[in-house]
Design an enzyme around this catalytic site. Sequence first.
Site, mmCIF file in Angstrom:
data_model
loop_
_atom_site.group_PDB
_atom_site.id
_atom_site.type_symbol
_atom_site.label_atom_id
_atom_site.label_comp_id
_atom_site.label_asym_id
_atom_site.label_seq_id
_atom_site.Cartn_x
_atom_site.Cartn_y
_atom_site.Cartn_z
ATOM 1 N N ASP A 125 -20.356 -4.544 -9.861
ATOM 2 C CA ASP A 125 -19.131 -3.785 -9.587
ATOM 3 C C ASP A 125 -18.930 -3.656 -8.075
ATOM 4 O OD1 ASP A 125 -18.872 -3.420 -12.289
ATOM 5 O OD2 ASP A 125 -19.829 -1.446 -12.287
HETATM 6 N N1 URA Z 1 -23.835 -2.314 -14.799
HETATM 7 C C1 URA Z 1 -22.820 -1.637 -14.234
HETATM 8 O O1 URA Z 1 -22.324 -0.662 -14.794
HETATM 9 N N2 URA Z 1 -22.369 -2.040 -13.025
HETATM 10 C C2 URA Z 1 -22.889 -3.083 -12.345
HETATM 11 O O2 URA Z 1 -22.439 -3.402 -11.238
HETATM 12 C C3 URA Z 1 -23.957 -3.780 -12.949
HETATM 13 C C4 URA Z 1 -24.395 -3.374 -14.172
#
Ligand code: URA
Length: 268
Positions: A125
């Site tokens: 993310d």
């Molecule tokens: N899980 C998430 O919620 N975000 C990420 O960036 C990676 C795994």
Amino acid sequence: MKKSSHPILKKPVKQEKKMRLDRILANSGLGSRKDVKKLIKNARISLDGQILTDPGRKIDEDQKDLLCLDNEPIRVQEWLYYLMHKPAGYLTAMNQTEGMGTATLGDLVPDFFFHKKIVPVGRLDKDTTGLLLFTNDGILHHRLLSPKYKIPRTYEVSVKILDHCFNEDDVKAVALGMDIGSGESSGPGELTILESDRARLTLYEGKYHEVKRIMEALGKKVVHLHRLSYGPIRLGNEKTGQIRLLEPVEVTSMFLACGLDDISIPLN
Ligand code: URA
């Protein structure tokens, strides 16, 4: 695990006898044609001890192994494997259109990533930091992501407590797999409590926003998420934003983790 072959093994060997110096260097992952021309101009490329100055110089196939950058032999590779220490604030996308005005990883990678079609393995993310792998090896890329190969991803997560501090019930719930909404459940994972609001979490698949959804199901909100490792590859002392080529031993360990155990390092 069943052995599988890799197209590197099946790929017909090119019969080309001579190739331009700049093309050989760009194919080896040193950079775009423009980047490698700069290396040549700066007298950093030599052949059998002699500095080369002409990017168009034709090099015999059997002389390729004698090429050096700063007196170190150049490994000519077609499939390339990198890691990045991803900073916060960047979308896992390679072009600006996908980012719609937001910074993307395409802004951080060198130009030759585009020429060589080197792309991220999965997504982190925008606000997540840590280890992100990149490759142009389609088979390995697919296997690293496929739930079939159960490749572990380990995260460190700091949370705001909405319901209760991390406890042993949370550890058990994660181990069993949890309802994470939208009709999905998380696969079995491992939660290690570090502090009342900080834990290490290992998952063997990568569902959309999976860590955040697990934490929500545990009555917590993620405030910082950082990936420490992906399969056998761990983040070391790389600075935020740093990108580095994986060492041959690291590449071999990824192949092994993905059941591609009949192949050594894919050097041309
Ligand atoms: N899980 C998430 O919620 N975000 C990420 O960036 C990676 C795994």
